[in-house]
Design an enzyme around this catalytic site. Structure first.
Site, PDB file in Angstrom:
ATOM      1  CG  MET A  36       0.910 -16.399  -4.911  1.00 56.98           C
ATOM      2  SD  MET A  36       0.982 -15.323  -3.869  1.00 56.98           S
ATOM      3  CE  MET A  36       0.737 -14.223  -2.658  1.00 56.98           C
ATOM      4  CG  MET A 136      -8.349 -10.135  -2.221  1.00 63.01           C
ATOM      5  SD  MET A 136      -7.417 -11.428  -0.720  1.00 63.01           S
ATOM      6  CE  MET A 136      -5.615 -10.633  -1.068  1.00 63.01           C
ATOM      7  CG  PHE A 142       4.180  -9.407  -2.447  1.00 58.90           C
ATOM      8  CD1 PHE A 142       5.730  -9.580  -2.658  1.00 58.90           C
ATOM      9  CD2 PHE A 142       3.476  -8.515  -3.270  1.00 58.90           C
ATOM     10  CE1 PHE A 142       5.674 -10.008  -4.073  1.00 58.90           C
ATOM     11  CE2 PHE A 142       4.291  -8.619  -5.178  1.00 58.90           C
ATOM     12  CZ  PHE A 142       5.395  -9.473  -4.869  1.00 58.90           C
ATOM     13  N   GLY A 144       2.165  -8.738   4.981  1.00 61.51           N
ATOM     14  CA  GLY A 144       2.728  -7.992   5.176  1.00 61.51           C
ATOM     15  C   GLY A 144       2.789  -6.432   4.099  1.00 61.51           C
ATOM     16  CG  ASP A 174      -6.468 -13.550   2.010  1.00 59.42           C
ATOM     17  OD1 ASP A 174      -5.090 -13.073   3.336  1.00 59.42           O
ATOM     18  OD2 ASP A 174      -6.281 -14.063   1.228  1.00 59.42           O
ATOM     19  N   GLY A 175      -5.922  -9.510   3.958  1.00 58.92           N
ATOM     20  CA  GLY A 175      -4.995  -8.844   3.927  1.00 58.92           C
ATOM     21  C   GLY A 175      -4.575  -7.536   5.047  1.00 58.92           C
ATOM     22  N   GLY A 176      -2.923  -7.457   6.055  1.00 60.23           N
ATOM     23  CA  GLY A 176      -3.379  -5.948   6.822  1.00 60.23           C
ATOM     24  C   GLY A 176      -3.889  -6.653   7.923  1.00 60.23           C
TER      25      GLY A 176
HETATM   26  C1  DX5 Z   1      -2.204 -12.523  -0.179  1.00 60.68           C
HETATM   27  C2  DX5 Z   1      -2.298 -12.717   0.152  1.00 60.68           C
HETATM   28  C3  DX5 Z   1      -2.321 -13.234   2.134  1.00 60.68           C
HETATM   29  C4  DX5 Z   1      -1.257 -12.797   3.206  1.00 60.68           C
HETATM   30  C5  DX5 Z   1      -1.840 -12.092   4.126  1.00 60.68           C
HETATM   31  O1  DX5 Z   1      -1.505 -11.302  -1.508  1.00 60.68           O
HETATM   32  O2  DX5 Z   1      -3.687 -13.269   0.151  1.00 60.68           O
HETATM   33  O3  DX5 Z   1      -2.413 -14.346   2.023  1.00 60.68           O
HETATM   34  O4  DX5 Z   1      -0.479 -13.662   3.323  1.00 60.68           O
HETATM   35  O5  DX5 Z   1      -0.897 -11.504   4.684  1.00 60.68           O
HETATM   36  P1  DX5 Z   1      -1.076 -11.088   5.865  1.00 60.68           P
HETATM   37  O6  DX5 Z   1      -0.759 -10.863   7.149  1.00 60.68           O
HETATM   38  O7  DX5 Z   1       0.752 -10.379   6.204  1.00 60.68           O
HETATM   39  O8  DX5 Z   1      -1.208  -9.777   4.933  1.00 60.68           O
HETATM   40 ZN    ZN Z   2      -4.502 -15.059   0.736  1.00 61.73          ZN
END
Ligand code: DX5
Ligand code: ZN
Length: 217
Positions: A36, A136, A142, A144, A174-176
């Protein structure tokens, strides 16, 4: 067999190398690396120099998720740093086909990612050219965050689109992702599960990854 890709965004940043070795020993399949730059998403993480340094720690594939604008400018650097899969965002690429071609030119697997509110119609034309589609399931930026449930039917529709193609690109989420939702995500057709918080917030990575894998398979 569905795969688990720990996202090192949630790892202890003072010990990335040890954290990668630990999740590899614990059964991780890929290492997911979130890049990022503070423009495309409101957070800043790491670049090619860190990835290159971490490359020596493991033979597992480096799944590099670029949440950056103007990705074309950096594909060569991330390829040289040791990325195996380079995923760019459709929302950040002005000439998606050109960027996908560039990734392949460097001999890397090309992934394309969609934010939760971006419709699948935006990538229908590029699907036959990519190796991986990353859906996504949170707004990127972020670790978490909470899984956005309305993405489940989108995953299922994406899975159908991909399975109709001769080369069957991989479907990643990816995500949560956690123990409560990973079975539903797998049933919807995802094959690679990125997991940050649901692995690195545990003291026992072996147990965390084993439980996710069991639920996902
Ligand atoms: C978010 C990232 C994810 C993130 C996933 O922008 O692309 O890869 O680190 O983390 P969790 O599994 O905690 O949502
Ligand atoms: Zn990611």
């Amino acid at each position: 067999m569905n795969l688990i890709a720990p996202s090192i965004l949630s790892a202890d940043g003072s010990r990335f190398a040890e954290e990668i070795v630990a999740v590899e020993k614990a059964g991780a399949d890929w290492i997911h690396i979130d890049v990022m730059e503070g423009h495309f998403v409101p957070n800043i993480t790491m670049g090619p120099a860190i990835i290159s340094a971490l490359r020596k720690t493991t033979k597992l594939p480096f799944d590099v998720h670029l949440m950056i604008e103007n990705p074309d400018r950096y594909i060569e650097s991330f390829a040289a740093a040791g990325a195996d899969i380079i995923t760019i965002h459709v929302e950040a690429a002005n000439h998606l086909h050109r960027t996908v071609d560039l990734i392949k030119k460097y001999g890397k697997k090309a992934g394309v990612s969609l934010n939760p509110a971006t419709p699948l119609t935006q990538i229908e034309e590029i699907l036959p050219d990519i190796d991986l589609l990353l859906i996504m399931t949170v707004n990127p930026g972020f670790g978490g965050q909470q899984f956005i449930k309305t993405t489940l039917p989108k995953i299922a529709r994406a899975s159908q689109l991909l399975s109709a193609l001769p080369d069957k690109p991989l479907l990643e989420v990816d995500g949560g992702v956690n123990l409560k939702n990973i079975a539903d995500i797998a049933r919807a057709g995802a094959r690679i599960m990125v997991a940050g918080n649901s692995i690195f917030s545990n003291s026992d990575y072996i147990k965390a990854i084993a439980e996710l894998k069991t639920a996902a398979n």
